[in-house]
Write an enzyme that holds these catalytic residues in place. Structure first.
Site, PDB file in Angstrom:
ATOM      1  N   ASP A  15      45.912  13.528  54.183  1.00  0.00           N
ATOM      2  CA  ASP A  15      46.975  12.757  53.529  1.00  0.00           C
ATOM      3  C   ASP A  15      46.412  11.850  52.426  1.00  0.00           C
ATOM      4  OD1 ASP A  15      49.491  11.786  53.049  1.00  0.00           O
ATOM      5  OD2 ASP A  15      49.660  10.653  54.911  1.00  0.00           O
ATOM      6  N   ARG A  19      48.723   9.532  46.256  1.00  0.00           N
ATOM      7  CA  ARG A  19      48.302   8.150  45.934  1.00  0.00           C
ATOM      8  C   ARG A  19      46.976   8.145  45.188  1.00  0.00           C
ATOM      9  NH1 ARG A  19      48.995   6.379  51.838  1.00  0.00           N
ATOM     10  NH2 ARG A  19      49.429   8.604  51.967  1.00  0.00           N
ATOM     11  N   ARG A  28      50.361  14.523  40.353  1.00  0.00           N
ATOM     12  CA  ARG A  28      50.165  14.817  41.780  1.00  0.00           C
ATOM     13  C   ARG A  28      49.315  16.070  42.012  1.00  0.00           C
ATOM     14  NH1 ARG A  28      53.055  12.013  45.368  1.00  0.00           N
ATOM     15  NH2 ARG A  28      52.838  13.685  46.890  1.00  0.00           N
ATOM     16  N   HIS A  32      46.082  17.097  44.459  1.00  0.00           N
ATOM     17  CA  HIS A  32      45.911  18.208  45.406  1.00  0.00           C
ATOM     18  C   HIS A  32      44.654  19.019  45.074  1.00  0.00           C
ATOM     19  CE1 HIS A  32      49.580  17.165  47.293  1.00  0.00           C
ATOM     20  NE2 HIS A  32      50.360  17.546  46.314  1.00  0.00           N
ATOM     21  N   GLU A  62      58.385  20.581  56.276  1.00  0.00           N
ATOM     22  CA  GLU A  62      59.132  19.539  55.567  1.00  0.00           C
ATOM     23  C   GLU A  62      58.692  19.418  54.094  1.00  0.00           C
ATOM     24  OE1 GLU A  62      57.773  18.985  58.735  1.00  0.00           O
ATOM     25  OE2 GLU A  62      59.766  19.374  59.566  1.00  0.00           O
ATOM     26  N   ASN A  63      57.506  19.928  53.784  1.00  0.00           N
ATOM     27  CA  ASN A  63      56.979  19.777  52.414  1.00  0.00           C
ATOM     28  C   ASN A  63      57.771  20.579  51.365  1.00  0.00           C
ATOM     29  OD1 ASN A  63      53.496  19.473  53.452  1.00  0.00           O
ATOM     30  ND2 ASN A  63      54.972  17.861  52.951  1.00  0.00           N
ATOM     31  N   ARG A 191      50.739   8.444  61.811  1.00  0.00           N
ATOM     32  CA  ARG A 191      51.791   9.284  62.398  1.00  0.00           C
ATOM     33  C   ARG A 191      51.224  10.682  62.632  1.00  0.00           C
ATOM     34  NH1 ARG A 191      54.140   7.153  57.995  1.00  0.00           N
ATOM     35  NH2 ARG A 191      53.666   8.999  56.745  1.00  0.00           N
ATOM     36  N   LEU A 192      51.956  11.455  63.474  1.00  0.00           N
ATOM     37  CA  LEU A 192      51.540  12.839  63.715  1.00  0.00           C
ATOM     38  C   LEU A 192      52.304  13.812  62.812  1.00  0.00           C
ATOM     39  CD1 LEU A 192      49.426  14.115  65.402  1.00  0.00           C
ATOM     40  CD2 LEU A 192      50.920  14.011  67.377  1.00  0.00           C
ATOM     41  N   SER A 193      53.482  13.403  62.339  1.00  0.00           N
ATOM     42  CA  SER A 193      54.253  14.205  61.370  1.00  0.00           C
ATOM     43  C   SER A 193      54.420  15.677  61.770  1.00  0.00           C
ATOM     44  CB  SER A 193      53.608  14.120  59.978  1.00  0.00           C
ATOM     45  OG  SER A 193      53.592  12.783  59.527  1.00  0.00           O
ATOM     46  N   GLU A 204      41.877  12.535  70.987  1.00  0.00           N
ATOM     47  CA  GLU A 204      41.563  11.207  70.448  1.00  0.00           C
ATOM     48  C   GLU A 204      42.032  11.183  69.004  1.00  0.00           C
ATOM     49  OE1 GLU A 204      40.232   8.554  71.917  1.00  0.00           O
ATOM     50  OE2 GLU A 204      39.910   9.563  73.843  1.00  0.00           O
TER      51      GLU A 204
END
Ligand code: FPP
Length: 237
Positions: A15, A19, A28, A32, A62-63, A191-193, A204
Site C-alpha cells: 500500500d 501517496r 499515480r 505503481h 474493489e480496485n 486494515r486487512l481490506s 502475526e
C-alpha cells in the site's frame, strides 16, 4: 537477522503507491511503476531468506472502482513485469501462481500471466502468489457454495457434520498452502481490506509507515525481525 525461524509464508499488502507518487510530484501510475520495482526486490530477498511462500496483493476486486486509466495502467504493469522478470524468476526456481479470477483482465495481461504460470509450474522452489482481482469474502463464499453443492450431490465423501476447517481450507484459492505466518501492510494503514481473511486467523501482523515503493529489502528484514521477536501461541499457553 536473529536465529528465530524465517516465516514460511509471508503475505503483503503493498500500500502507498499513490501517496508516494503525490509526494514525488508524479502521477499515480509512476507510483505503481515504482511499486513494481520494489516488489521485484522483495521477491528476490524472500527467496534468498528462505521464505517458501510469498503472497502479494496486487489488485483487489474493489480496485475496479479506480479510474479506467489507473486500472489499465496496473494491468499493463503486469505484462511489463512478466516480460522483464519471467526468465530470472524461472531460473531462480520460483513457482508463480495467481489468486483470483485473472481471466477478467485484458487479453494481453491474461496471456502474460498464462505464460508465467506455464513456464514456472514445474519449478520446485519458492511459491510467488499474486493476488489479482482477489477478494477474500468472495473466495470464502465460493468455497461454501462448493461445499453445499458437494453435500447436495452426495459427493462429500463424509457426513457434513464431519467436515473440518482443514477440509474447508482445501476449497480456498490457497488450497495446499500453509497459512501466512506474517502479514505485512505498508503505508501506515492498519486494515486487512478483504485479504486472506480465513487464512490469517493466526498470522502475526506487522505494520510499517514506509510507503510501498520505498519498502526496501532492509525494511523487509526489519519487519521479519519484529515477527521473530513475538511469541506465537495459536490460542494455547
Ligand atoms: C496500493 O497503493 C497499490 C495497489 C492497489 C497496486 C499494487 C500494484 C503494484 C505494486 C504494481 C505491480 C504489480 C504487479 C503484479 C506487476 P495505492 O494505490 O492504494 O496507494 P495510496 O493508498 O497511497 O493511494
Amino acid at each position: 537477522m536473529q536465529s528465530a525461524p524465517i516465516p514460511v509464508h509471508v503475505a503483503i499488502v503493498m500500500d502507498g503507491n499513490g501517496r508516494w507518487a503525490t509526494q514525488h510530484g508524479k502521477g499515480r501510475l509512476a507510483g505503481h511503476d515504482a511499486g513494481m520495482k520494489a516488489m521485484k526486490e522483495i521477491v528476490k530477498r524472500s527467496d534468498q531468506l528462505g521464505v517458501k511462500y510469498l503472497t502479494v496483493y496486487a489488485f483487489s476486486t474493489e480496485n475496479w472502482k479506480r479510474s479506467a486509466e489507473e486500472v489499465s495502467g496496473i494491468f499493463n504493469l503486469v505484462v511489463k513485469y512478466v516480460n522483464s522478470e519471467l526468465e530470472e524468476i524461472y531460473q531462480n526456481n520460483v513457482i508463480v501462481n495467481v489468486l483470483g479470477d485473472y481471466t477478467a483482465l485484458p487479453a494481453r495481461s491474461v496471456k502474460a500471466l498464462d505464460k508465467a504460470l506455464a513456464r514456472t509450474q514445474t519449478n520446485t522452489g519458492m511459491h510467488f502468489n499474486i493476488a489479482l482481482n482477489y477478494g477474500s469474502r468472495a473466495e470464502i463464499l465460493t468455497a461454501a457454495k462448493k461445499l453445499a453443492a458437494a453435500a447436495a450431490e452426495g459427493t462429500l465423501g463424509k457426513p457434513l457434520e464431519e467436515v473440518t476447517t482443514e477440509d474447508f481450507s482445501g476449497l480456498l484459492l490457497t488450497a495446499g498452502m500453509p497459512d501466512p505466518d506474517l502479514v505485512i501492510r505498508t503505508s501506515g494503514e492498519k486494515r486487512l481490506s478483504n485479504y486472506l481473511l480465513w487464512q490469517s486467523a493466526y498470522s502475526e501482523f506487522v505494520f510499517t509507515d514506509v510507503l510501498w515503493p520505498d519498502f526496501s529489502p532492509e525494511e523487509y528484514e526489519r519487519c521479519i525481525e519484529e515477527y521473530q521477536a513475538r511469541s506465537r501461541r495459536f490460542g494455547g499457553r
